[in-house]
Structure formats: structure tokens, C-alpha cells
Design a protein around this motif. Structure first.
Motif, PDB file in Angstrom:
ATOM      1  N   GLU A  30      29.165  34.534   3.594  1.00  0.00           N
ATOM      2  CA  GLU A  30      30.486  33.926   3.761  1.00  0.00           C
ATOM      3  C   GLU A  30      30.460  32.697   4.673  1.00  0.00           C
ATOM      4  N   PHE A  31      29.255  32.237   5.018  1.00  0.00           N
ATOM      5  CA  PHE A  31      29.115  31.000   5.785  1.00  0.00           C
ATOM      6  C   PHE A  31      29.597  29.854   4.895  1.00  0.00           C
ATOM      7  N   PRO A  32      30.327  28.896   5.465  1.00  0.00           N
ATOM      8  CA  PRO A  32      30.853  27.790   4.650  1.00  0.00           C
ATOM      9  C   PRO A  32      29.778  27.107   3.794  1.00  0.00           C
ATOM     10  N   ASN A  33      30.074  26.999   2.511  1.00  0.00           N
ATOM     11  CA  ASN A  33      29.253  26.295   1.520  1.00  0.00           C
ATOM     12  C   ASN A  33      27.877  26.910   1.262  1.00  0.00           C
ATOM     13  N   CYS A  34      27.696  28.184   1.552  1.00  0.00           N
ATOM     14  CA  CYS A  34      26.421  28.850   1.269  1.00  0.00           C
ATOM     15  C   CYS A  34      26.520  29.562  -0.076  1.00  0.00           C
ATOM     16  N   ASP A  35      25.464  29.480  -0.879  1.00  0.00           N
ATOM     17  CA  ASP A  35      25.436  30.111  -2.199  1.00  0.00           C
ATOM     18  C   ASP A  35      24.576  31.368  -2.238  1.00  0.00           C
ATOM     19  N   TYR A  36      24.120  31.836  -1.084  1.00  0.00           N
ATOM     20  CA  TYR A  36      23.244  33.017  -1.038  1.00  0.00           C
ATOM     21  C   TYR A  36      24.004  34.265  -1.473  1.00  0.00           C
ATOM     22  N   SER A  37      23.375  35.073  -2.324  1.00  0.00           N
ATOM     23  CA  SER A  37      23.942  36.365  -2.713  1.00  0.00           C
ATOM     24  C   SER A  37      22.794  37.326  -2.997  1.00  0.00           C
ATOM     25  N   THR A  38      23.083  38.616  -2.892  1.00  0.00           N
ATOM     26  CA  THR A  38      22.084  39.636  -3.133  1.00  0.00           C
ATOM     27  C   THR A  38      22.775  40.930  -3.548  1.00  0.00           C
ATOM     28  N   HIS A  39      22.044  41.774  -4.223  1.00  0.00           N
ATOM     29  CA  HIS A  39      22.546  43.105  -4.560  1.00  0.00           C
ATOM     30  C   HIS A  39      22.062  44.136  -3.544  1.00  0.00           C
ATOM     31  N   HIS A  40      21.247  43.705  -2.590  1.00  0.00           N
ATOM     32  CA  HIS A  40      20.635  44.624  -1.624  1.00  0.00           C
ATOM     33  C   HIS A  40      21.291  44.495  -0.251  1.00  0.00           C
ATOM     34  N   ARG A  41      21.891  45.562   0.224  1.00  0.00           N
ATOM     35  CA  ARG A  41      22.595  45.562   1.512  1.00  0.00           C
ATOM     36  C   ARG A  41      21.652  45.201   2.665  1.00  0.00           C
ATOM     37  N   THR A  42      20.378  45.522   2.539  1.00  0.00           N
ATOM     38  CA  THR A  42      19.432  45.239   3.614  1.00  0.00           C
ATOM     39  C   THR A  42      19.076  43.759   3.704  1.00  0.00           C
ATOM     40  N   GLN A  43      19.470  42.954   2.708  1.00  0.00           N
ATOM     41  CA  GLN A  43      19.135  41.538   2.711  1.00  0.00           C
ATOM     42  C   GLN A  43      20.316  40.658   3.099  1.00  0.00           C
ATOM     43  N   ILE A  44      21.354  41.278   3.659  1.00  0.00           N
ATOM     44  CA  ILE A  44      22.504  40.526   4.158  1.00  0.00           C
ATOM     45  C   ILE A  44      22.898  41.132   5.496  1.00  0.00           C
ATOM     46  N   HIS A  45      23.344  40.306   6.415  1.00  0.00           N
ATOM     47  CA  HIS A  45      23.742  40.784   7.742  1.00  0.00           C
ATOM     48  C   HIS A  45      25.257  40.797   7.840  1.00  0.00           C
ATOM     49  N   ASN A  62      37.214  41.833  11.257  1.00  0.00           N
ATOM     50  CA  ASN A  62      36.471  41.250  12.369  1.00  0.00           C
ATOM     51  C   ASN A  62      34.993  41.080  12.023  1.00  0.00           C
ATOM     52  N   ARG A  63      34.656  41.186  10.751  1.00  0.00           N
ATOM     53  CA  ARG A  63      33.260  41.050  10.337  1.00  0.00           C
ATOM     54  C   ARG A  63      33.119  39.974   9.278  1.00  0.00           C
ATOM     55  N   ILE A  64      31.931  39.444   9.209  1.00  0.00           N
ATOM     56  CA  ILE A  64      31.603  38.447   8.199  1.00  0.00           C
ATOM     57  C   ILE A  64      30.194  38.747   7.696  1.00  0.00           C
ATOM     58  N   PHE A  65      29.988  38.662   6.378  1.00  0.00           N
ATOM     59  CA  PHE A  65      28.653  38.829   5.802  1.00  0.00           C
ATOM     60  C   PHE A  65      27.938  37.486   5.870  1.00  0.00           C
ATOM     61  N   LEU A  66      26.698  37.517   6.355  1.00  0.00           N
ATOM     62  CA  LEU A  66      25.903  36.296   6.502  1.00  0.00           C
ATOM     63  C   LEU A  66      24.489  36.516   5.994  1.00  0.00           C
ATOM     64  N   CYS A  67      23.929  35.493   5.357  1.00  0.00           N
ATOM     65  CA  CYS A  67      22.524  35.553   4.979  1.00  0.00           C
ATOM     66  C   CYS A  67      21.706  35.484   6.270  1.00  0.00           C
ATOM     67  N   PRO A  68      20.462  35.927   6.240  1.00  0.00           N
ATOM     68  CA  PRO A  68      19.651  35.907   7.463  1.00  0.00           C
ATOM     69  C   PRO A  68      19.546  34.518   8.106  1.00  0.00           C
ATOM     70  N   ASN A  69      19.481  33.460   7.303  1.00  0.00           N
ATOM     71  CA  ASN A  69      19.387  32.106   7.839  1.00  0.00           C
ATOM     72  C   ASN A  69      20.662  31.708   8.586  1.00  0.00           C
ATOM     73  N   HIS A  70      21.820  31.937   7.985  1.00  0.00           N
ATOM     74  CA  HIS A  70      23.071  31.505   8.612  1.00  0.00           C
ATOM     75  C   HIS A  70      23.508  32.400   9.767  1.00  0.00           C
ATOM     76  N   HIS A  71      22.988  33.624   9.822  1.00  0.00           N
ATOM     77  CA  HIS A  71      23.324  34.481  10.959  1.00  0.00           C
ATOM     78  C   HIS A  71      22.824  33.848  12.264  1.00  0.00           C
ATOM     79  N   GLY A  88      22.914  25.141  18.476  1.00  0.00           N
ATOM     80  CA  GLY A  88      22.112  24.123  17.811  1.00  0.00           C
ATOM     81  C   GLY A  88      23.003  23.049  17.210  1.00  0.00           C
ATOM     82  N   GLU A  89      22.379  22.022  16.662  1.00  0.00           N
ATOM     83  CA  GLU A  89      23.151  20.914  16.088  1.00  0.00           C
ATOM     84  C   GLU A  89      23.913  21.314  14.828  1.00  0.00           C
ATOM     85  N   ASP A  90      23.526  22.443  14.214  1.00  0.00           N
ATOM     86  CA  ASP A  90      24.242  22.908  13.019  1.00  0.00           C
ATOM     87  C   ASP A  90      24.945  24.248  13.246  1.00  0.00           C
ATOM     88  N   SER A  91      25.178  24.617  14.495  1.00  0.00           N
ATOM     89  CA  SER A  91      25.855  25.875  14.818  1.00  0.00           C
ATOM     90  C   SER A  91      27.360  25.756  14.621  1.00  0.00           C
TER      91      SER A  91
END
Length: 125
Positions: A30-45, A62-71, A88-91
Motif C-alpha cells: 500500500e506504499f504510494p505507487n508500488c505495484d508489488y503483490s503476492t499471494h504469500h503472507r510471509t512475503q508482505i509486512h 492502524n496498519r498498512i501492508f508493505l513490501c519488504p523494500n518499502h517497509h 532517507g531521501e526517499d522516506s
């Protein structure tokens, strides 16, 4: 839609809709403009927008799903240690979900300190 009686000891007319198994659920970053998706709960934070130790609720709003990179891109100003203490500069700094007529909208502060809004993607089942 198939119906299934979940408790045979209760009134025989008590039915709920049968839901697809969780394995068919598609998790979306759910990070802005991210296209990451998975069917595996262990591959999303899932990340608490307001940390529980700072009074945030342990509820979906109060929660948001994030890919490991955007977390790693989430900055919490009050944090003194850990990955979320690094700006960071992209935080971005998450503020929370807002309800609009179109659905849920994520409110966050971008790298320039400007408040931004991002419409939540729909979950695909």
C-alpha cells in the motif's frame, strides 16, 4: 455464492457466506505507487502506522501492508533506534488512513515535508 452453516448446534437458519480460502488472497503493497503483490503472507509486512508502544491500536485502520523494500522507507520521528529512526531521501512519514467518498486514502508526509494523499488500492481476491 455457496452458503455454509458454521455452527450446526445453532438455529438451522443461521448461515454465512462461504469465503474463498486465504491461499487465494492477494496481498498488495500500500506504499504510494508500488505495484508489488503476492499471494504469500510471509512475503508482505504489516506495519503499525502509530506504533502500539506509542498508543496506536492493533486494528486494521492502524496498519498498512508493505513490501519488504518499502517497509524500510517508513520514518517515525519519535523513534530513536531501528530502521524507522533513519530518514532517507526517499522516506515518508505515515499519518494514517482517512475515509473519503471514494474509499480509504492514505495520508503521509513526503520527503519535502508536504502532506500527500494516496487512494488505497483495492484488494483482489
Amino acid at each position: 455464492m455457496a452458503l455454509k452453516n458454521i455452527n450446526p448446534d445453532r438455529d438451522r437458519d443461521t448461515y454465512i457466506p462461504f469465503v474463498k480460502p486465504v491461499k487465494d488472497l492477494k496481498y498488495i503493497c500500500e506504499f504510494p505507487n508500488c505495484d508489488y503483490s503476492t499471494h504469500h503472507r510471509t512475503q508482505i509486512h504489516h506495519h503499525h502506522i502509530i506504533p502500539v508502544e506509542r498508543g496506536g491500536e492493533d486494528k486494521r485502520r492502524n496498519r498498512i501492508f508493505l513490501c519488504p523494500n518499502h517497509h524500510t522507507k517508513i520514518f517515525i520521528p519519535e523513534a530513536t533506534v531501528g530502521i524507522h529512526a533513519v530518514c532517507g531521501e526517499d522516506s515518508i512519514e505515515l499519518k494514517g488512513w482517512l475515509q473519503s467518498t471514494a474509499g480509504l486514502v492514505l495520508c503521509y508526509i513526503d520527503q519535502d515535508g508536504d502532506e500527500q494523499y494516496y487512494e488505497k488500492k483495492k484488494y483482489v481476491i
